[in-house]
Design a protein around this motif. Structure first.
Motif, mmCIF file in Angstrom:
data_model
loop_
_atom_site.group_PDB
_atom_site.id
_atom_site.type_symbol
_atom_site.label_atom_id
_atom_site.label_comp_id
_atom_site.label_asym_id
_atom_site.label_seq_id
_atom_site.Cartn_x
_atom_site.Cartn_y
_atom_site.Cartn_z
ATOM 1 N N VAL A 61 0.703 -1.167 -0.055
ATOM 2 C CA VAL A 61 0.037 0.085 0.089
ATOM 3 C C VAL A 61 0.953 1.202 -0.121
ATOM 4 C CG1 VAL A 61 -1.721 1.287 1.144
ATOM 5 C CG2 VAL A 61 -1.619 -1.225 1.374
ATOM 6 N N THR A 62 0.701 2.153 -1.110
ATOM 7 C CA THR A 62 1.472 3.269 -1.154
ATOM 8 C C THR A 62 0.700 4.607 -0.727
ATOM 9 O OG1 THR A 62 2.986 2.244 -2.515
ATOM 10 C CG2 THR A 62 3.302 4.590 -2.437
ATOM 11 N N LEU A 63 0.963 5.502 -0.073
ATOM 12 C CA LEU A 63 0.062 6.732 0.119
ATOM 13 C C LEU A 63 0.961 7.881 -0.193
ATOM 14 C CD1 LEU A 63 -0.742 5.605 4.058
ATOM 15 C CD2 LEU A 63 -2.080 5.204 1.761
ATOM 16 N N GLN A 64 0.171 8.769 -0.622
ATOM 17 C CA GLN A 64 0.734 10.030 -0.982
ATOM 18 C C GLN A 64 0.611 11.234 0.221
ATOM 19 O OE1 GLN A 64 1.969 11.371 -4.091
ATOM 20 N NE2 GLN A 64 1.846 9.273 -4.818
ATOM 21 N N GLY A 65 1.600 11.891 0.866
ATOM 22 C CA GLY A 65 1.398 12.832 1.700
ATOM 23 C C GLY A 65 2.592 13.633 2.115
ATOM 24 N N SER A 66 3.028 13.715 3.290
ATOM 25 C CA SER A 66 4.151 14.513 3.659
ATOM 26 C C SER A 66 5.195 13.853 4.727
ATOM 27 C CB SER A 66 3.479 16.033 4.241
ATOM 28 O OG SER A 66 2.693 16.712 3.459
ATOM 29 N N TRP A 67 6.306 13.994 4.692
ATOM 30 C CA TRP A 67 7.098 13.466 5.618
ATOM 31 C C TRP A 67 7.747 14.587 6.478
ATOM 32 C CZ3 TRP A 67 8.673 8.961 7.319
ATOM 33 C CH2 TRP A 67 10.156 8.940 7.875
ATOM 34 N N LEU A 68 8.031 14.329 7.896
ATOM 35 C CA LEU A 68 8.267 15.170 8.659
ATOM 36 C C LEU A 68 9.367 14.518 9.439
ATOM 37 C CD1 LEU A 68 5.127 15.963 8.733
ATOM 38 C CD2 LEU A 68 5.822 17.232 10.472
ATOM 39 N N SER A 69 10.838 14.978 9.458
ATOM 40 C CA SER A 69 11.857 14.541 10.378
ATOM 41 C C SER A 69 12.922 15.584 10.514
ATOM 42 C CB SER A 69 12.600 13.520 9.461
ATOM 43 O OG SER A 69 13.263 14.191 8.362
ATOM 44 N N SER A 70 13.636 15.281 11.320
ATOM 45 C CA SER A 70 14.841 16.164 11.913
ATOM 46 C C SER A 70 15.761 16.629 10.811
ATOM 47 C CB SER A 70 15.396 15.890 12.958
ATOM 48 O OG SER A 70 16.344 14.487 12.826
ATOM 49 N N GLY A 71 15.816 15.816 9.531
ATOM 50 C CA GLY A 71 16.657 16.037 8.440
ATOM 51 C C GLY A 71 16.285 15.615 7.372
ATOM 52 N N SER A 72 16.514 16.042 5.985
ATOM 53 C CA SER A 72 15.980 15.438 4.837
ATOM 54 C C SER A 72 16.401 14.038 4.378
ATOM 55 C CB SER A 72 16.539 16.469 3.677
ATOM 56 O OG SER A 72 17.846 16.523 3.633
ATOM 57 N N GLU A 73 17.324 13.782 5.218
ATOM 58 C CA GLU A 73 18.160 12.223 4.775
ATOM 59 C C GLU A 73 17.628 11.125 5.718
ATOM 60 O OE1 GLU A 73 19.348 11.569 1.902
ATOM 61 O OE2 GLU A 73 19.021 13.517 1.259
ATOM 62 N N GLU A 74 16.822 11.801 6.760
ATOM 63 C CA GLU A 74 16.407 11.000 7.975
ATOM 64 C C GLU A 74 15.498 9.697 7.642
ATOM 65 O OE1 GLU A 74 17.064 10.885 11.388
ATOM 66 O OE2 GLU A 74 18.856 12.138 10.693
#
Length: 129
Positions: free
Chosen positions: A82-95
C-alpha cells in the motif's frame, strides 16, 4: 488524518481526528520551542499487508472507485504494498526515522487503519488468519 511513525525497527499507524494543518502547526511550534530542526516535504510512504487479509479486496475496489491518493500492488504471493501520498516530517532530509502524514476520506482512513490493525493481530496470531 493518518499518521505513520517510522522508527529504526518498525512503524506504527494511527488514525487521528485532528486536521493535518492543526497537527503540523503544533509540530512546528514544538520544534521551534525545543530548538529542534524540522524538515517537512511532500513524499510517499509504503507498507505491506497480507494478500489474504480479509478486506484487502474491498480496499482495492475502493481505490479503483475513488481515484484515491493511495495505490496498492502485489509484492509477491504473500503481500500487497500500500503506497500513500502525503508529507514526511523528520529532523533532516536524509532521515529514515520520522513521521509521515496524509489525509483522505474518513471512511478510507478508518478502513485502512483497521486493516493495518488486523494485519498486526495476524502477525502475532498467524494461525488464526
Amino acid at each position: 488524518m493518518l499518521k505513520l511513525t517510522y522508527t529504526e525497527r518498525s512503524f506504527y499507524l494511527e488514525c487521528l481526528a485532528q486536521s493535518l494543518e492543526e497537527w503540523v502547526a503544533q509540530r512546528v511550534i514544538l520544534a521551534i520551542r525545543v530548538g529542534q530542526p524540522l524538515c517537512f516535504e511532500p513524499s510517499t510512504a509504503s507498507f505491506l499487508l497480507p494478500v489474504d487479509l480479509p478486506g484487502v479486496e474491498v480496499l482495492k475496489a475502493e481505490i479503483k472507485r475513488h481515484d484515491s491518493e493511495m495505490t496498492i500492488c502485489s509484492c509477491d504471493a504473500e503481500y500487497v504494498e500500500v503506497t500513500l501520498q502525503g508529507s514526511w516530517l523528520s529532523s533532516g532530509s536524509e532521515e529514515a526515522v520520522g513521521v509521515f502524514v496524509t489525509t483522505m476520506s474518513e471512511r478510507t482512513e478508518f478502513f485502512l487503519h483497521k486493516l493495518w490493525q488486523d494485519a498486526q493481530i495476524c502477525a502475532v496470531n498467524s494461525a488464526e488468519c
